[in-house]
Design a protein around this motif. Structure first.
Motif, PDB file in Angstrom:
ATOM      1  N   ALA A   1       0.982  -1.113   0.010  1.00 59.19           N
ATOM      2  CA  ALA A   1      -0.004  -0.018  -0.040  1.00 59.19           C
ATOM      3  C   ALA A   1       1.049   1.168   0.165  1.00 59.19           C
ATOM      4  O   ALA A   1       0.408   2.458  -0.464  1.00 59.19           O
ATOM      5  CB  ALA A   1      -0.972  -0.141   1.308  1.00 59.19           C
ATOM      6  N   LEU A   2       2.128   1.214   0.704  1.00 56.86           N
ATOM      7  CA  LEU A   2       2.964   2.287   0.715  1.00 56.86           C
ATOM      8  C   LEU A   2       3.335   2.714  -0.617  1.00 56.86           C
ATOM      9  O   LEU A   2       3.604   3.681  -1.145  1.00 56.86           O
ATOM     10  CB  LEU A   2       3.983   2.180   1.718  1.00 56.86           C
ATOM     11  CG  LEU A   2       3.564   1.745   3.050  1.00 56.86           C
ATOM     12  CD1 LEU A   2       4.752   1.787   4.089  1.00 56.86           C
ATOM     13  CD2 LEU A   2       2.728   3.011   3.646  1.00 56.86           C
ATOM     14  N   GLY A   3       3.947   1.434  -1.299  1.00 53.76           N
ATOM     15  CA  GLY A   3       4.586   1.553  -2.757  1.00 53.76           C
ATOM     16  C   GLY A   3       3.358   2.146  -3.602  1.00 53.76           C
ATOM     17  O   GLY A   3       3.778   2.998  -4.535  1.00 53.76           O
ATOM     18  N   LEU A   4       2.483   1.658  -3.635  1.00 53.49           N
ATOM     19  CA  LEU A   4       1.291   1.890  -4.266  1.00 53.49           C
ATOM     20  C   LEU A   4       0.851   3.565  -4.347  1.00 53.49           C
ATOM     21  O   LEU A   4       0.800   4.018  -5.459  1.00 53.49           O
ATOM     22  CB  LEU A   4       0.091   1.287  -4.222  1.00 53.49           C
ATOM     23  CG  LEU A   4      -1.074   1.491  -5.216  1.00 53.49           C
ATOM     24  CD1 LEU A   4      -0.905   1.294  -6.614  1.00 53.49           C
ATOM     25  CD2 LEU A   4      -2.400   0.517  -4.698  1.00 53.49           C
ATOM     26  N   ALA A   5       0.814   3.839  -3.108  1.00 51.22           N
ATOM     27  CA  ALA A   5       0.489   5.401  -2.801  1.00 51.22           C
ATOM     28  C   ALA A   5       1.447   6.154  -3.377  1.00 51.22           C
ATOM     29  O   ALA A   5       1.404   7.291  -3.965  1.00 51.22           O
ATOM     30  CB  ALA A   5       0.417   5.422  -1.470  1.00 51.22           C
ATOM     31  N   GLN A   6       2.824   5.682  -3.219  1.00 50.70           N
ATOM     32  CA  GLN A   6       3.868   6.575  -3.654  1.00 50.70           C
ATOM     33  C   GLN A   6       3.997   6.605  -5.231  1.00 50.70           C
ATOM     34  O   GLN A   6       4.400   7.680  -5.900  1.00 50.70           O
ATOM     35  CB  GLN A   6       5.295   5.805  -3.191  1.00 50.70           C
ATOM     36  CG  GLN A   6       6.465   6.717  -3.436  1.00 50.70           C
ATOM     37  CD  GLN A   6       7.452   6.035  -4.477  1.00 50.70           C
ATOM     38  OE1 GLN A   6       6.783   5.101  -5.225  1.00 50.70           O
ATOM     39  NE2 GLN A   6       8.465   6.785  -5.130  1.00 50.70           N
TER      40      GLN A   6
END
Length: 398
Positions: A301-306
């Motif tokens: 989820a962090l990578g996707l948001a970034q």
């Protein structure tokens, strides 16, 4: 005749009968061409009469005159039947069955096995799942699965290749495929492994720290990225944090499951403690609760948001102000680099990052460096805080 007794037919040399506990058995004993003494069963007395046994003996002798060894022929028939059964068994053991056995018996027990299972089921099984596992060729695997995956997602393709290789190795260990079978993954190369070196400059870090509180990220993503910077922990460890492992009064967070298998006590700076206190009322178990239910938010989820924040849309600039591409893990590298710039000793850096020191000095130095880690993490967090309110803060000044 008593059990164990044996006698021959004087009129038909080679025809003998033996008494066992269960029955009396006719058999033919003969000297093979290689000099070995062999025997072959003709039948049991009762169902087979003496006259029938003598006729069977005549047929066998006729075969021997033609150069056929009856016992070897019988063994060859058995061997061929066994080979046929094994071939049928292997033909029914498909790639799908091989993968599911590997997932059930191996990946389900691994902390990060779900990702491997997802890739195998998504990218391999729809294309080659119905093929016999031992009939799959390297060319098929490479052309239909690995090569397209490597073009689309190099790291994902390399990881998928390693999972397929492990699945075949597991099947061989369990005796489900022959020991001498050559895996179809042999000779297929993944994407070159590039060791990332990206770390934010002071200017980039200042821009990022001022932008992050007002970014389009959700609160969960903002807090998780901030905690990665404050502590230098891995993003996967941050999102999986549990309240039971955090002592806010002592400002210590214990990470039980780590990459090196050793529990890691994180000395929380005051800024991290305030961030965690602000989240304490959100959930009783998970620090970063997933919107999907009773579980922590996924690392992806962090990578996707970034990725979304850095994506350019038609007619609009990307939301992320950092010009050079970066990843979430670069924040951990940035924290380590920043600590070094501030003058943090390498041994304390390793303690903060939970790196295993295998040197001789580490064997004798059993000091935990907890107090030193707390001091330097606080200095680093203060430096980050100063960056967020001023344009440039020289490291010397910090």
């Amino acid at each position: 005749m008593r059990s164990g007794d044996e006698c021959g037919d004087p009129d038909y040399p080679g025809l003998r009968i033996r008494r066992t506990n269960a029955a009396r058995v006719f058999f033919h004993r003969y000297r093979a061409r290689d000099g070995a003494l062999r025997e072959i069963k003709l039948g049991e007395f009762g169902p087979m009469t003496l006259a029938e046994a003598r006729k069977a003996l005549g047929r066998l002798k006729l075969e021997r005159e033609r150069g056929v060894d009856p016992q070897l022929q019988k063994q060859q028939v058995r061997t061929e039947a066994r080979r046929q059964r094994e071939a049928e068994k292997l033909a029914s053991y498909t790639v799908e069955k091989l993968v599911e056995d590997f997932v059930t018996e191996k990946l389900d027990a691994q902390k990060r096995g779900a990702e491997g299972a997802r890739l195998l089921r998504r990218d391999l099984l729809p294309k080659l799942g119905d093929r016999a596992a031992t009939a799959l060729t390297r060319r098929e695997l490479q052309d239909e699965v690995i090569r397209p995956m490597l073009k689309r997602a190099p790291r994902g393709g390399t990881y998928l290749l390693s999972r397929i290789r492990c699945a075949y190795a597991h099947a061989a260990e369990q005796g489900r495929i022959p020991d001498d079978f050559v895996f179809p993954t042999l000779g297929i190369k993944g994407a070159p492994q590039v060791r990332r070196k990206r770390a934010f400059t002071d200017a980039e870090l200042a821009t990022f720290m001022r932008w992050l509180p007002h970014s389009p990220y959700s609160r969960t993503v903002r807090d998780a990225l901030t905690l990665v910077l404050f502590t230098g922990c891995r993003s996967g460890e941050v999102v999986a944090a549990l309240w039971r492992d955090i002592d806010l009064e002592r400002a210590v967070w214990t990470i039980r499951e780590t990459k090196n298998g050793e529990p890691h006590a994180v000395m929380l700076p005051s800024q991290a403690v305030e961030l965690l206190k602000a989240r304490s009322a959100l959930h009783d178990i998970f620090v970063f609760l997933s919107p999907m239910g009773e579980q922590h938010v996924g690392q992806k989820a962090l990578g996707l948001a970034q990725y979304v924040a850095r994506k350019k849309t038609k007619g609009e600039q990307r939301a992320d102000p950092i010009e050079v591409a970066w990843t979430v893990h670069d924040l951990r590298r940035t924290a380590a680099t920043g600590l070094a710039k501030l003058g943090c000793p390498r041994v304390v850096q390793d303690r903060i990052l939970n790196h295993v020191d295998s040197s001789v000095s580490a064997i004798y130095d059993r000091h935990r460096y907890d107090a030193e880690a707390r001091v330097w993490l606080q200095k680093w967090s203060d430096f980050l805080g100063a960056l967020a309110v001023t344009n440039v803060v020289p490291v010397r000044a910090a």
